[in-house]
Design a protein around this motif. Structure first.
Motif, PDB file in Angstrom:
ATOM      1  N   VAL A  56      73.185 109.529 -73.265  1.00 13.15           N
ATOM      2  CA  VAL A  56      73.306 110.223 -71.982  1.00 13.15           C
ATOM      3  C   VAL A  56      74.095 109.349 -71.021  1.00 13.15           C
ATOM      4  N   ARG A  57      75.130 109.904 -70.418  1.00 13.29           N
ATOM      5  CA  ARG A  57      75.917 109.205 -69.403  1.00 13.29           C
ATOM      6  C   ARG A  57      75.578 109.817 -68.040  1.00 13.29           C
ATOM      7  N   CYS A  58      75.083 108.978 -67.150  1.00 10.79           N
ATOM      8  CA  CYS A  58      74.636 109.452 -65.839  1.00 10.79           C
ATOM      9  C   CYS A  58      75.351 108.665 -64.751  1.00 10.79           C
ATOM     10  N   GLU A  59      76.026 109.365 -63.873  1.00  8.40           N
ATOM     11  CA  GLU A  59      76.707 108.710 -62.753  1.00  8.40           C
ATOM     12  C   GLU A  59      75.808 108.757 -61.520  1.00  8.40           C
ATOM     13  N   THR A  60      75.631 107.616 -60.892  1.00 11.42           N
ATOM     14  CA  THR A  60      74.817 107.516 -59.681  1.00 11.42           C
ATOM     15  C   THR A  60      75.357 106.370 -58.844  1.00 11.42           C
ATOM     16  N   LYS A  61      74.705 106.072 -57.730  1.00  7.45           N
ATOM     17  CA  LYS A  61      75.154 104.970 -56.885  1.00  7.45           C
ATOM     18  C   LYS A  61      73.986 104.046 -56.589  1.00  7.45           C
ATOM     19  N   THR A  62      74.323 102.789 -56.335  1.00 11.27           N
ATOM     20  CA  THR A  62      73.310 101.775 -56.087  1.00 11.27           C
ATOM     21  C   THR A  62      72.969 101.728 -54.596  1.00 11.27           C
ATOM     22  N   LYS A  63      72.052 100.835 -54.264  1.00 14.95           N
ATOM     23  CA  LYS A  63      71.605 100.699 -52.882  1.00 14.95           C
ATOM     24  C   LYS A  63      72.734 100.245 -51.962  1.00 14.95           C
ATOM     25  N   ASP A  64      73.668  99.427 -52.506  1.00 16.86           N
ATOM     26  CA  ASP A  64      74.813  98.965 -51.715  1.00 16.86           C
ATOM     27  C   ASP A  64      76.025  99.880 -51.886  1.00 16.86           C
ATOM     28  N   ILE A  74      68.666 107.483 -76.122  1.00 18.82           N
ATOM     29  CA  ILE A  74      67.299 107.950 -76.327  1.00 18.82           C
ATOM     30  C   ILE A  74      67.102 108.238 -77.810  1.00 18.82           C
ATOM     31  N   GLN A  75      66.119 107.596 -78.410  1.00 20.92           N
ATOM     32  CA  GLN A  75      65.775 107.830 -79.810  1.00 20.92           C
ATOM     33  C   GLN A  75      64.437 108.575 -79.847  1.00 20.92           C
ATOM     34  N   TYR A  76      64.428 109.722 -80.476  1.00 18.61           N
ATOM     35  CA  TYR A  76      63.233 110.582 -80.472  1.00 18.61           C
ATOM     36  C   TYR A  76      63.095 111.277 -81.817  1.00 18.61           C
ATOM     37  N   ARG A  77      61.891 111.836 -82.041  1.00 14.89           N
ATOM     38  CA  ARG A  77      61.655 112.607 -83.268  1.00 14.89           C
ATOM     39  C   ARG A  77      60.534 113.602 -83.022  1.00 14.89           C
ATOM     40  N   ALA A  78      60.529 114.656 -83.813  1.00 15.92           N
ATOM     41  CA  ALA A  78      59.471 115.666 -83.725  1.00 15.92           C
ATOM     42  C   ALA A  78      58.251 115.198 -84.501  1.00 15.92           C
ATOM     43  N   LEU A  79      57.060 115.538 -84.003  1.00 19.26           N
ATOM     44  CA  LEU A  79      55.801 115.178 -84.660  1.00 19.26           C
ATOM     45  C   LEU A  79      55.382 116.315 -85.585  1.00 19.26           C
ATOM     46  N   LEU A  90      60.532 124.723 -76.911  1.00 27.01           N
ATOM     47  CA  LEU A  90      61.808 124.290 -76.336  1.00 27.01           C
ATOM     48  C   LEU A  90      62.966 125.013 -77.007  1.00 27.01           C
ATOM     49  N   THR A  91      63.868 125.493 -76.163  1.00 26.51           N
ATOM     50  CA  THR A  91      65.069 126.135 -76.708  1.00 26.51           C
ATOM     51  C   THR A  91      66.154 125.107 -77.007  1.00 26.51           C
ATOM     52  N   ASN A  92      66.342 124.168 -76.060  1.00 25.76           N
ATOM     53  CA  ASN A  92      67.374 123.144 -76.213  1.00 25.76           C
ATOM     54  C   ASN A  92      66.747 121.781 -75.902  1.00 25.76           C
ATOM     55  N   THR A  93      66.341 121.106 -76.947  1.00 29.21           N
ATOM     56  CA  THR A  93      65.638 119.824 -76.775  1.00 29.21           C
ATOM     57  C   THR A  93      66.526 118.773 -76.127  1.00 29.21           C
ATOM     58  N   ARG A  94      67.762 118.660 -76.562  1.00 32.10           N
ATOM     59  CA  ARG A  94      68.668 117.619 -76.063  1.00 32.10           C
ATOM     60  C   ARG A  94      68.962 117.814 -74.569  1.00 32.10           C
ATOM     61  N   ALA A  95      69.146 119.076 -74.164  1.00 40.18           N
ATOM     62  CA  ALA A  95      69.393 119.334 -72.746  1.00 40.18           C
ATOM     63  C   ALA A  95      68.169 119.002 -71.912  1.00 40.18           C
ATOM     64  N   GLN A  96      66.977 119.263 -72.444  1.00 42.11           N
ATOM     65  CA  GLN A  96      65.748 118.954 -71.725  1.00 42.11           C
ATOM     66  C   GLN A  96      65.604 117.440 -71.529  1.00 42.11           C
ATOM     67  N   ILE A  97      65.837 116.672 -72.587  1.00 47.30           N
ATOM     68  CA  ILE A  97      65.749 115.210 -72.500  1.00 47.30           C
ATOM     69  C   ILE A  97      66.782 114.677 -71.514  1.00 47.30           C
ATOM     70  N   GLN A  98      67.994 115.213 -71.583  1.00 48.11           N
ATOM     71  CA  GLN A  98      69.051 114.761 -70.685  1.00 48.11           C
ATOM     72  C   GLN A  98      68.670 114.995 -69.226  1.00 48.11           C
ATOM     73  N   SER A  99      68.028 116.100 -68.931  1.00 44.36           N
ATOM     74  CA  SER A  99      67.619 116.389 -67.552  1.00 44.36           C
ATOM     75  C   SER A  99      66.614 115.366 -67.045  1.00 44.36           C
TER      76      SER A  99
END
Length: 285
Positions: A56-64, A74-79, A90-99
């Motif tokens: 996941v690539r997330c653009e944000t800004k720091t305090k300064d 993110i490494q995940y697996r179904a139980l 879940l319809t779209n697992t990857r989109a949910q995790i990304q959010s």
């Protein structure tokens, strides 16, 4: 052929979701299973139990107020025991995790300055993992590992940081160079002072030797030549020194032209001037 006979195969690290007349019935483990299609049994789908990775690539800004792009892996697996939740809820697992990743990173990074963001990336990864674990466990997924693999500031910020680092290193180098030059100058001055001190000792000893030699010469000449006085001996020594000086001036290739009064009476004039100078010095004392 197997499906026509009501038999299916479930591969390793995979489970199949069995439905009867469109309703969830069972989770089929790896192996061979009999599904009488005539009784309404069918496979709704398959669910992999292998560990999957989502970058996941997330653009944000720091305090300064520096914009950065945070790359989270993110490494995940179904139980298997919650396979029905993972398949149906879940319809779209990857989109949910990304959010969820976006939400946590954009809530954490703005509280930190740029340098602190690099230093505390493990804390950011831990916060993302904890939030995902709470959210995704209800949907039948396990978060195996969360990593912040990269923090990329804007290109202009990168260049500015490199220039600051280069300037700091140049400043340290300049200080070290100035300190080295200072030490060289001190050592050079100490050497010059020691050289002058030793030269002064040499001149003093030379003059003392000259005085001792003149005294011995005057005494020896007075004893060996009856009727001579110390004045006569000094006049003769001055004549000798006078001609030695003239010889050195003439022999030196780098000497400039020197005009001095020279004649038969020049030696007497020089002797008289030296004698008068000595008498004046004694009178002043």
């Amino acid at each position: 052929m197997g499906q026509a006979l009501g038999c299916i195969q479930v591969d390793q690290s995979t489970v199949a979701i069995k439905e009867t007349f469109g309703k969830f019935d069972d989770v089929l483990e790896p192996g061979c299973h009999c599904l009488p299609w005539c009784l309404g049994s069918q496979v709704a789908g398959h669910l992999s139990l292998r560990v999957q990775q989502l970058d996941v690539r997330c653009e944000t800004k720091t305090k300064d107020n520096v914009f950065v792009t945070v790359v989270a892996s993110i490494q995940y697996r179904a139980l298997s025991e919650k396979a029905s939740d993972a398949f149906y809820r879940l319809t779209n697992t990857r989109a949910q995790i990304q959010s969820y990743v976006f939400d946590v990173i954009r809530a954490s990074v703005p509280k930190l300055e740029l340098d602190s963001t690099f230093e505390q990336k493990n804390e950011i990864a831990k916060a993302v993992e904890e939030e995902l674990e709470k959210a995704m466990s209800a949907y039948g997924y396990e978060i195996v590992q969360t990593l912040i693999v990269d923090i990329e500031p804007d290109d202009h910020v990168k260049r500015a940081m490199n220039e600051i680092n280069a300037a700091a290193r140049l400043r340290v180098a300049a200080n070290e160079k100035a300190e080295a030059e200072k030490i060289l100058q001190i050592k050079r001055a100490e050497g010059d002072a020691e050289s002058k001190y030793l030269a002064g000792l040499g001149i003093a000893r030379q003059r003392q030797a000259i005085v001792d030699g003149l005294r011995d010469s005057v005494l020896a000449f007075s004893e060996n030549v009856p009727g001579t006085s110390s004045k006569d001996v000094m006049d003769m020594v001055l004549v000798t020194q006078y001609f030695d000086t003239m010889k050195e001036i003439g022999a030196s290739s780098k000497s400039s032209s020197v005009f001095i009064p020279h004649g038969p009476g020049a030696v007497r004039d020089v002797a008289t001037q030296i004698r008068e100078g000595l008498l004046q010095a004694h009178a002043a004392q």
